[in-house]
Design a protein around this motif. Structure first.
Motif, PDB file in Angstrom:
ATOM      1  N   GLN A  73       0.824  -1.204   0.000  1.00 15.40           N
ATOM      2  CA  GLN A  73       0.000   0.000   0.000  1.00 15.40           C
ATOM      3  C   GLN A  73       0.859   1.255   0.000  1.00 15.40           C
ATOM      4  OE1 GLN A  73      -2.576  -0.627   3.387  1.00 15.40           O
ATOM      5  NE2 GLN A  73      -4.136  -1.661   2.155  1.00 15.40           N
ATOM      6  N   GLN A  77       0.759   3.992  -3.002  1.00 18.00           N
ATOM      7  CA  GLN A  77       0.479   5.405  -2.755  1.00 18.00           C
ATOM      8  C   GLN A  77       1.576   6.286  -3.344  1.00 18.00           C
ATOM      9  OE1 GLN A  77       0.036   5.494   1.503  1.00 18.00           O
ATOM     10  NE2 GLN A  77      -2.029   4.637   1.454  1.00 18.00           N
ATOM     11  N   HIS A  81       0.954   9.021  -6.452  1.00 17.93           N
ATOM     12  CA  HIS A  81       1.385  10.412  -6.287  1.00 17.93           C
ATOM     13  C   HIS A  81       2.385  10.789  -7.376  1.00 17.93           C
ATOM     14  CE1 HIS A  81       2.458  14.157  -4.284  1.00 17.93           C
ATOM     15  NE2 HIS A  81       3.725  13.807  -4.376  1.00 17.93           N
TER      16      HIS A  81
END
Length: 210
Positions: A73, A77, A81
């Motif tokens: 995770q 992420q 981004h």
């Protein structure tokens, strides 16, 4: 998977305790491997009683899955981004470069993934958790690839063939894990060349070229 908690401990404190145990498990498992790691060592690293580790996670199998899920995770992420920050025409190259570099930077994560696969094949308790994590990885990769395809279509002005991101993600997940395994077991394996070819193949796919 982890248990549902009924303790009177404040939820924020529960979260901090769980995160501390997961971080400790990640460190110890990476250093010693799954078989050689004990819950007592993890609890010592986390500065938490062995009973708390059992209470929050039930055992080493479930804790291994939690460690992998947390690492996956965090990486996902970062990728989401990053894809938003780089120029659209560089999104595919950026995504694949990060994945390739991760093999060297986080080789222990891949080793633990392979151990979880072996456990999932033989351990009926951990199998559902491993299966769920694989589904999550396909979803994570699919969401990034959907963005990459959107960027490619917008920057090149060409509408490529209809590609189901979920199916593509399943194929890519197998490639990513297989390439990482070869590199970890054989340091002379040319991982960069493999990823360069993969990038060319994907660009051909997205542009509609046979």
């Amino acid at each position: 998977m982890s248990k549902q908690y009924t303790s009177s401990e404040p939820s924020e404190e529960q979260h901090k305790t769980r995160e501390r145990i997961i971080a400790a498990a990640s460190k110890v498992l990476a250093e010693k491997g799954y078989d050689a790691t004990t819950l007592r060592e993890i609890s010592r690293e986390a500065q938490a009683g062995p009973g708390l580790v059992h209470y929050y996670f039930g055992g080493k199998d479930a804790l291994l899955v939690e460690v992998l899920q947390a690492a996956g995770q965090q990486f996902h992420q970062r990728m989401e981004h990053l894809i938003q920050q780089v120029p659209a025409d560089q999104s595919l190259e950026t995504f694949l470069t990060q994945l390739s570099e991760r093999v060297g930077q986080e080789a222990e994560v891949y080793r633990l993934r392979y151990e979880s696969f072996s456990l999932g094949l033989h351990n009926p308790v951990i199998a559902p958790a491993v299966r769920e994590r694989l589904a999550q990885r396909r979803e994570e990769i699919g969401s990034v690839m959907a963005k990459v395809m959107e960027n490619t279509e917008r920057t090149e002005g060409i509408k490529g063939p209809s590609v189901d991101p979920k199916i593509l993600a399943a194929l890519l997940l197998s490639l990513f894990d297989g390439l990482a395994l070869q590199k970890i077991l054989d340091p002379t394996f040319d991982l960069d060349a493999s990823y360069q070819l993969l990038e060319r193949m994907l660009r051909c796919l997205f542009s509609g070229h046979e």
